[in-house]
Enzyme design. Structure first.
Site, short mmCIF file in Angstrom:
data_model
loop_
_atom_site.label_atom_id
_atom_site.label_comp_id
_atom_site.label_asym_id
_atom_site.label_seq_id
_atom_site.Cartn_x
_atom_site.Cartn_y
_atom_site.Cartn_z
N LYS A 119 0.82 -1.21 0.00
CA LYS A 119 0.00 0.00 0.00
C LYS A 119 0.87 1.27 0.00
O LYS A 119 0.44 2.32 -0.46
CB LYS A 119 -0.93 0.02 1.21
C1 PLP Z 1 -4.29 -4.57 0.07
C2 PLP Z 1 -3.47 -5.81 -0.03
C3 PLP Z 1 -3.72 -6.78 -1.02
C4 PLP Z 1 -4.86 -6.66 -2.02
O1 PLP Z 1 -4.64 -5.65 -2.98
P1 PLP Z 1 -5.87 -5.06 -3.84
O2 PLP Z 1 -5.29 -3.94 -4.61
O3 PLP Z 1 -6.87 -4.60 -2.82
O4 PLP Z 1 -6.39 -6.15 -4.68
C5 PLP Z 1 -2.90 -7.90 -1.07
N1 PLP Z 1 -1.90 -8.09 -0.18
C6 PLP Z 1 -1.64 -7.18 0.80
C7 PLP Z 1 -0.54 -7.46 1.77
C8 PLP Z 1 -2.40 -6.02 0.90
O5 PLP Z 1 -2.13 -5.14 1.89
#
Ligand code: PLP
Length: 503
Positions: free
Chosen positions: A115
């Site tokens: 993120k």
């Molecule tokens: C948010 C997240 C995801 C999923 O990503 P999206 O863009 O919501 O599909 C996968 N793995 C981790 C560790 C995340 O924090």
């Protein structure tokens, strides 16, 4: 470049307007009017640093930003020291078993989860956008989080001039490490509060504040407006396109392929943001053959890709890969808009059906297009843990649970799809120490304790892989935020934040 809403083509906006606004009034998501093609420019782009490549891609979409504004956003967001030195992402080959696969590590940022790649730059996009679209206003960001997003948003917005941020998390709905990460957050413009209840209660509390008329008047008196750091904001999606190009160029550099030859991409998926960015890269001429969408037991997307029926009416499972525990993948709406030939009316129908009945079905033509481009697969926690063990024993690679789901589904895809293998980029979305308990449990369950910091130490001793500084230091960091409130008291805290003046 103009942007439109997926549900109302008459809504035409500039980049700064869509970033400042987040979501369209009628509930649609903003999408670019067209996607610039880059296939003829691959050789020129291939030698660029991450920051240079980011600037090149952003200037195509943020056409009402100046070159200087874009450059300054990029420089502030992707400084080497924020990402452990060097380039912000790393491509690591996993050579065992003769598979031509590479992990794209997206978790070297300040909060050890992918993120950060978007939330480090969104605050800068937002301040520039506000200056253009809402001059004189400051932003108050409200976030309801089930873990990773809250911390990454706090870290991204910390001390960014012209912004304040309040994060609400469910008291018993996040891991001890995630709670600690948020409770120790530094910064003059931040505020963290636990809500009695689950994630839905936190989200409902935040939505109520967003739409409370009295609250909006209070904000207006203080020159503030509400904004969102949620992954439906175009300013969070755009930065994610960059690393798929960057990874492709590293494959070319290492001799795994020549420019123009295809790669496959595998993404552990929740809200469909990360994999959509790879799809957008493909639309722009990045040679991606298949997009492999990996899910855990909450396999709404696997079923949808295979059958064309999206059905959220099912049991919710709390899994070892909690960031993918999602039954409504919001960004799928953007893909469907594209694949249905930008048919807003059809889209409105599907989304209405989803909110009223909990399901919808796309027609065969759209379903076929999806299956041509995507492969959907899932695995449960047991399979996730055994993949973590295999990766450690055969490749010497310590993987987190989300990444392990992706590797597991990649193997299923290799067996089932019957396509000749091509170099494959697997998105690795979290540092393994962010989920120490699960990872330790997968490797040697008898070492597992109730204390997350002890689990970190045990995992370090067992593997010799060091935990990141940011997580190890949490133990000594002073706790700043301890408030726990009932869900209808959340507004009081926001009021305080507004009146005490933030920055
Ligand atoms: C948010 C997240 C995801 C999923 O990503 P999206 O863009 O919501 O599909 C996968 N793995 C981790 C560790 C995340 O924090």
């Amino acid at each position: 470049m103009n942007y439109r809403s997926t549900r109302d083509p008459s809504q035409q906006k500039t980049a700064s307007q869509v970033i400042a606004q987040g979501i369209s009034q009628e509930g649609g998501l903003f999408v670019p009017g067209q996607f610039p093609r880059l296939e003829d420019r691959l050789p020129e782009l291939s030698g660029m640093s991450y920051q240079e490549l980011a600037r090149e891609i952003f200037r195509l979409f943020l056409t009402d930003f100046t070159e200087e504004e874009i450059a300054s956003c990029v420089e502030n967001a992707y400084r080497a020291e924020k990402f452990g030195g060097g380039e912000p992402v790393k491509l690591t080959p996993l050579p065992a078993e003769g598979e031509d696969k590479y992990l794209l590590e997206l978790w070297h940022g300040p909060t050890c989860a992918f993120k950060d790649m978007a939330l480090q730059i969104l605050p800068h996009f937002l301040t520039v956008s506000l200056k253009k679209a809402q001059p004189g206003k400051e932003a108050l960001i409200l976030v309801a989080t089930s873990g990773d997003t809250g911390k990454a948003a706090l870290e991204g917005f910390q001390d960014v001039a012209g912004t304040r941020i309040a994060v609400f998390y469910p008291q018993d709905g996040v891991s001890p490490m995630q709670k600690r990460q948020m409770a120790t957050q530094e910064g003059r413009n931040v505020m963290v509060c636990a809500i009695e209840g689950n994630f839905d209660d936190a989200q409902t509390a935040v939505k109520r504040i967003f739409t409370d008329g009295e609250m909006q008047e209070l904000l207006a008196r203080h020159g503030l407006l509400f904004s969102s750091a949620n992954s439906i904001n175009w300013g969070r999606l755009l930065p994610q396109i960059v690393y798929y190009f960057y990874a492709y160029f590293r494959l070319a550099e290492q001799g795994a392929l020549s420019l123009g030859e295809p790669m496959d991409v595998v993404v552990p998926t929740g809200n469909f943001g990360n994999i959509l960015a790879a799809y957008y890269g493909r639309k722009m001429g990045l040679p991606v053959r298949k997009l492999v969408c990996a899910s855990n037991r909450n396999k709404v997307l696997t079923d949808f890709i295979r059958t064309g029926v999206y059905d959220r009416r099912r049991e919710f499972h709390a899994t070892a890969s909690p960031s993918m525990d999602i039954l409504i993948s919001s960004n799928l709406e953007r893909l469907l808009y594209d694949l249905s030939g930008e048919d807003s009316e059809k889209l409105r129908g599907w989304m209405e059906s989803l909110s009223q009945k909990g399901c919808y079905q796309v027609e065969d033509a759209v379903g076929e297009k999806i299956r041509e481009l995507f492969y959907g697969g899932f695995c449960d926690d047991e399979a996730t843990f055994s993949t973590i063990r295999e990766l450690w024993e055969k490749e010497g690679y310590l993987s987190d649970t989300h990444t392990a789901v992706a590797v597991n589904v990649y193997r299923q895809y290799l067996k089932e799809a019957g396509l000749p293998p091509v170099p494959t980029v697997i998105a690795s979305t979290a540092n393994p120490y962010k989920f120490s308990g699960s990872v330790l449990g997968a490797l040697q369950a008898d070492l597992l304790t109730q204390d997350d910091f002890q689990n970190v130490e045990a995992l370090e001793q067992l593997t010799g892989v060091q935990a990141p500084q940011q997580l190890r230091q949490l133990r000594e960091k002073p706790v700043r935020f301890t408030q726990v409130v009932e869900k209808d008291q959340a507004g009081t805290f926001v009021r305080q934040l507004v009146e005490q003046g933030g920055n």
